[in-house]
Structures are given as C-alpha cells and as structure tokens.
Design an enzyme around this catalytic site. Structure first.
Site, PDB file in Angstrom:
ATOM      1  N   LEU A  38      21.461  -0.994  20.449  1.00 16.05           N
ATOM      2  CA  LEU A  38      20.842  -0.571  21.518  1.00 16.05           C
ATOM      3  C   LEU A  38      19.397  -0.341  21.308  1.00 16.05           C
ATOM      4  CD1 LEU A  38      23.681   1.665  22.983  1.00 16.05           C
ATOM      5  CD2 LEU A  38      23.319  -0.727  23.607  1.00 16.05           C
ATOM      6  N   GLY A  39      18.598  -0.279  22.513  1.00 18.61           N
ATOM      7  CA  GLY A  39      17.249   0.040  22.278  1.00 18.61           C
ATOM      8  C   GLY A  39      16.106  -0.908  22.924  1.00 18.61           C
ATOM      9  N   GLY A 144      13.520  -6.659  30.433  1.00  7.39           N
ATOM     10  CA  GLY A 144      12.137  -6.672  29.596  1.00  7.39           C
ATOM     11  C   GLY A 144      11.527  -7.915  29.599  1.00  7.39           C
ATOM     12  N   SER A 145      10.929  -8.226  28.283  1.00  6.28           N
ATOM     13  CA  SER A 145      10.130  -9.467  28.086  1.00  6.28           C
ATOM     14  C   SER A 145      10.057  -9.881  27.105  1.00  6.28           C
ATOM     15  CB  SER A 145       8.573  -8.833  28.310  1.00  6.28           C
ATOM     16  OG  SER A 145       8.195  -8.072  27.537  1.00  6.28           O
ATOM     17  N   TYR A 183      -3.304  -5.521  21.981  1.00  2.00           N
ATOM     18  CA  TYR A 183      -2.568  -4.532  21.378  1.00  2.00           C
ATOM     19  C   TYR A 183      -1.769  -4.899  20.042  1.00  2.00           C
ATOM     20  CZ  TYR A 183      -2.721  -1.240  25.536  1.00  2.00           C
ATOM     21  OH  TYR A 183      -3.133  -0.477  26.565  1.00  2.00           O
ATOM     22  N   GLU A 203      -9.718 -14.931  19.327  1.00  3.32           N
ATOM     23  CA  GLU A 203      -9.472 -14.458  20.778  1.00  3.32           C
ATOM     24  C   GLU A 203     -10.123 -15.444  21.946  1.00  3.32           C
ATOM     25  OE1 GLU A 203      -8.669 -12.872  24.425  1.00  3.32           O
ATOM     26  OE2 GLU A 203      -7.747 -12.160  22.660  1.00  3.32           O
ATOM     27  N   GLY A 267       0.384 -12.395  24.569  1.00  2.00           N
ATOM     28  CA  GLY A 267       0.689 -11.622  25.855  1.00  2.00           C
ATOM     29  C   GLY A 267       2.293 -11.535  25.860  1.00  2.00           C
ATOM     30  N   MET A 314       3.243  -3.826  30.959  1.00  4.76           N
ATOM     31  CA  MET A 314       4.120  -3.992  30.017  1.00  4.76           C
ATOM     32  C   MET A 314       4.270  -3.094  29.145  1.00  4.76           C
ATOM     33  SD  MET A 314       4.912  -8.027  30.116  1.00  4.76           S
ATOM     34  CE  MET A 314       5.583  -9.168  31.372  1.00  4.76           C
ATOM     35  N   HIS A 440      -9.099  26.029  18.368  1.00  5.53           N
ATOM     36  CA  HIS A 440      -9.973  25.801  17.610  1.00  5.53           C
ATOM     37  C   HIS A 440      -9.608  25.892  16.025  1.00  5.53           C
ATOM     38  CE1 HIS A 440     -13.850  24.974  15.728  1.00  5.53           C
ATOM     39  NE2 HIS A 440     -13.849  26.064  14.776  1.00  5.53           N
TER      40      HIS A 440
END
Length: 461
Positions: A38-39, A144-145, A183, A203, A267, A314, A440
C-alpha cells in the site's frame, strides 16, 4: 456481493488518506489496490525512496567535500551503493507496513486486484485468483499518475527508463543524461551526480523548474551548476536509443549525446487506464483528466475523483487534502481545499519551497504587489550550518499587504515553506509575519526578515 458505503480505487496518498477519514466519519470503507504494498507511487517508487536516496547521497557528498571545514577529518570515504539501496527499501517497507496497520486500525477492507467500474454503484476487482464484484453507494477514483512518454524515446526498462528504475541503478552510471529539468529530474540528477556520475540535463524550455518563480529558478540553476550538473536548455529531444553498449540522445540543432543511461522525466499523466469510466458515461478532458466539480463529484452520480487524475498540481499532499475534503463533503456536506495554499518542494540541496503566486503570475494578472527578499548568507543559523546559499522571497499585495506568494531557496526550505502556507491559508499580511517573534538562531528568521523587507526595514542586512 460484498457491500460498502464507499469504495476507493487506489491506495496512494489520496486514496488511503480518504479511506482513513471516511472510516473515522463512520463509513464502511473498502479500498482496491492492485499492487501488494500500500501507499501508491509516492511511497513505493516516488517521493519516499527518492528522499531516502537524496539524504544518503548528500551525506556522502558532505563527508567528502564539507566535513573538513568542521574539523572532521576522515580516512578515505567509500561508497557502498548496495547498502544505500537496501536502506532505501527498508524505509519504504516500514512505511508501507504502517499503512497496512492503519487500515486494520480503522477497519478498512482491502481488496487486492485491479478495480474497474462496471455500472453505477458496482466495482469489479480482478486479480490472478479471480474476480470479485462489489457494490457501494459511492465510488472514489484515486489512481494517481504515471510517467509521461516522449515521442522518439525508446524505453527498454533499464538503460532508457523512468524515475522508477533510476531509484535502483545497481551501479553509478559513468554518464547519465536526464531529459527534463523539473522536480524529478533535478532530484535524481543530484543523487547520481553526488555519487559520482557525470550528469547532463536536457530541457526543452529556456529555463529549469517550469512553473516556479523565475528569480528563484535562475539562482538555483547557478548553484546546481557549481555542484557539477550540466544544463542544455532549449533542447528538443527527438530520439533516444540504445546502441550497443551505450545510449544515444538526439536533440534538434545539437550534436548527439552518447551516455551510459538515460532518465526520462518530462512530467506525469493521469492513470485512468481500464477504469471502466465509459460504464458510467464519463469522458476525459483534453489532458486525459477526469472532470469534477468543486465537490470532486463527476457527472456520474455517486462517482468522485481526486488527486493526479483531476485538475491541479500532481502532488501527494494535494491528493491527501482532496481525499479528506471529498469524503467530508460526502458525509457532512462540507469540505474545502485552498488551492492558493498548496506548497511545492524540490528536495535538492539547497531545497526549493514555493507556495502561492509567482512574481510572473502577479505581473501577468496585473495584481499590484510589493516584494521583499533576504539572503541566507545573512542568516546566523545558516552560517553555523555552513549552508548559506539561496534566498527567501515574500510577495504581498501592494494595497492590502496580504501575502500572495512565498518562494524559498535554502537548506530545509521544505520545512520553512509550511509557515508560509499557513500564513496564506489564514490570510496573513507580510506585517503579520514580520511582527511574529521567531526563535533565534533559526533559519525561520530569514522568512521573517524577507517579510520585513517588503516594507524596507530588514534588521540584519
């Protein structure tokens, strides 16, 4: 036929969080997941294992490059990649078992297999052992993706692959080419650069980190270049193939690149394959997403969707918030997600945290604003940590002073950004943040100083 109040398809961050909240609200909940652990992607092959590798690789880099300045002199530092990978898997294993425990604690019924909607209120779970029919008043899609493909890039699941494979390379690549400077590309590129790879990042755009604040992204690029990452911007990749013992990447207007491995991370796309959406009359939008209203309801009665399969960033925590809001709406009629206060984090070193509007967005939307920035170089705690790269930027409305965006390039930015997200969520002004006493010495003082800078009254600069 087993019957439940709510069937959730997918046990990733959005799905399992929604399941737990629904159970807390008294619903009889079932969750369908085809992967044994799971997850979801985040926990198994995404966020968690990548952060484990980022932490280990950064410690390795620091031991070789930075410990001496602290007076720590080590004998020869050696890399034991097998142990590093084993630790990553141990972290993942502990957390996936934790989700199993939460399911048991909250009396959530787990069905193993592929979930598919067969008709209104009906879900079929198909597995190697057979098929189970379920029924429920409400169905929530949280699948999800998956990594997006790129025409011309020929995957072989090994030498040319996605982030899943890049988390488990059995040896450090001599030369790794990363396609995509978002990312995932920057995080995994950083991991393998620290461990000894030559890393070239290609890129398509003329900048890194699409969608993030330009000023922060530009400064981050300079830092990453000093760390050894090589960038080729404006690179339109047209082909990537395995040729003999090496890989070759071709990009328009550039000489072909020969390397040992290729990581494609341009992506992600919604994972809506074989969900049976047509059985309840659902269609996808132009980006392959499920269309929902503000209550996460689809046009099909009793069918809801959250996370990466619907509009919006996402992000695992975005899916979690939507999961909670969705089931709260189902049960109580109320549930809300503030999309202006969803942070994003890049876990490089330094980290990059962002929440709210970028300066470019404010300009394009003709929103009057004031800006305050503060360099980490002037922060006492950053000095003691020997982590002085980066800055913090606060954007506030020119008339109301309400905080509209905060962007952080600094060590522990992922922790610092949460205070900014809370400030935006509660409609705080830069003056509110500036008037809040910060301990501080802490890195958080730099956030306060950036807020003071909005009014031109920083103390330590």
């Amino acid at each position: 036929m087993p019957s439940h109040d709510l069937i959730i398809i997918g046990a990733g961050p959005g799905g399992y969080t929604a399941a737990i909240r629904a159970a807390q609200l008294g619903l009889n909940v079932a969750c369908v997941e085809q992967v044994p652990a799971l997850g979801g992607t985040c926990l198994r092959i995404g966020c968690i294992p990548s952060k484990a590798m980022l932490e280990s690789s950064e410690l390795y880099r620091e031991s070789r490059e930075k410990f001496a300045q602290h007076g720590i002199i080590l004998p020869e530092v050696k890399l034991d990649l097998a142990t590093m990978l084993r630790r990553k898997e141990q972290v993942v294993g502990i957390l996936t078992k934790g989700v199993e425990t939460l399911f048991k604690k909250n009396k959530i019924t787990r069905y193993s297999g592929h979930g598919r909607i067969t008709s209104p209120g009906k879900v079929a779970v198909e597995s190697q052992t057979g098929k189970t029919e379920l029924e429920a008043k409400n169905i929530l899609i949280a699948t999800g993706s998956k990594s997006a493909p790129l025409p011309g890039v020929n995957f072989d699941g090994d030498r040319i692959a996605t982030s899943t494979e890049a988390l488990s390379y059995s040896e450090v690549p001599g030369h790794l080419v990363v396609i995509g400077a978002g990312y995932i590309g920057l995080e995994l590129g950083s991991v393998w650069r620290r461990l000894g790879s030559k890393v070239t990042v290609l890129e398509f755009l003329d900048r890194i980190l699409p969608g993030m604040d330009d000023e922060i992204a530009a400064e981050a690029k300079k830092i990453f270049e000093r760390q050894g990452l090589e960038f080729r911007l404006g690179a339109k990749v047209t082909a990537a193939n395995v040729k003999g013992s090496q890989c070759v990447v071709e990009a328009a207007g550039m000489e072909p690149l020969t390397c040992d491995r290729i990581l494609l991370c341009v992506g992600r796309i919604p994972n809506t394959d074989e969900l049976g959406l047509e059985a309840v009359g659902l269609k996808l939008d132009e980006k392959g997403r499920i269309v929902v209203g503000n209550d996460f309801a689809t046009p099909a009665p009793g069918v809801y969707a959250i996370g990466d399969v619907i509009r919006g960033p996402m992000l695992a925590h975005k899916a979690e918030e939507e999961g909670i809001a969705c089931v709260e709406r189902i049960v109580t009629g109320h549930g809300h997600v503030n999309y202006d206060a969803i942070p994003g984090v890049v876990y490089t070193q330094p980290e990059i945290g962002s929440v709210g509007k970028t300066e470019e967005q404010l300009k394009s939307e003709n929103i009057p604003y004031r800006k305050g920035t503060f360099p980490m170089l002037a922060n006492a705690r950053a000095r003691t940590l020997a982590q002085t790269e980066g800055k913090i930027k606060v954007l506030a409305h020119a008339k109301t002073d309400r905080i509209l965006g905060v962007h952080i390039l600094a060590s522990h930015a992922g922790d610092l950004i949460n205070e900014a997200a809370m400030a935006i969520n509660f409609g705080a002004s830069s003056e509110d943040l500036a008037r809040t006493c910060h301990a501080h010495p802490t890195l958080g003082e730099a956030l306060r100083e950036a807020a003071l800078a909005v009014d031109g009254r920083t103390i330590n600069l």
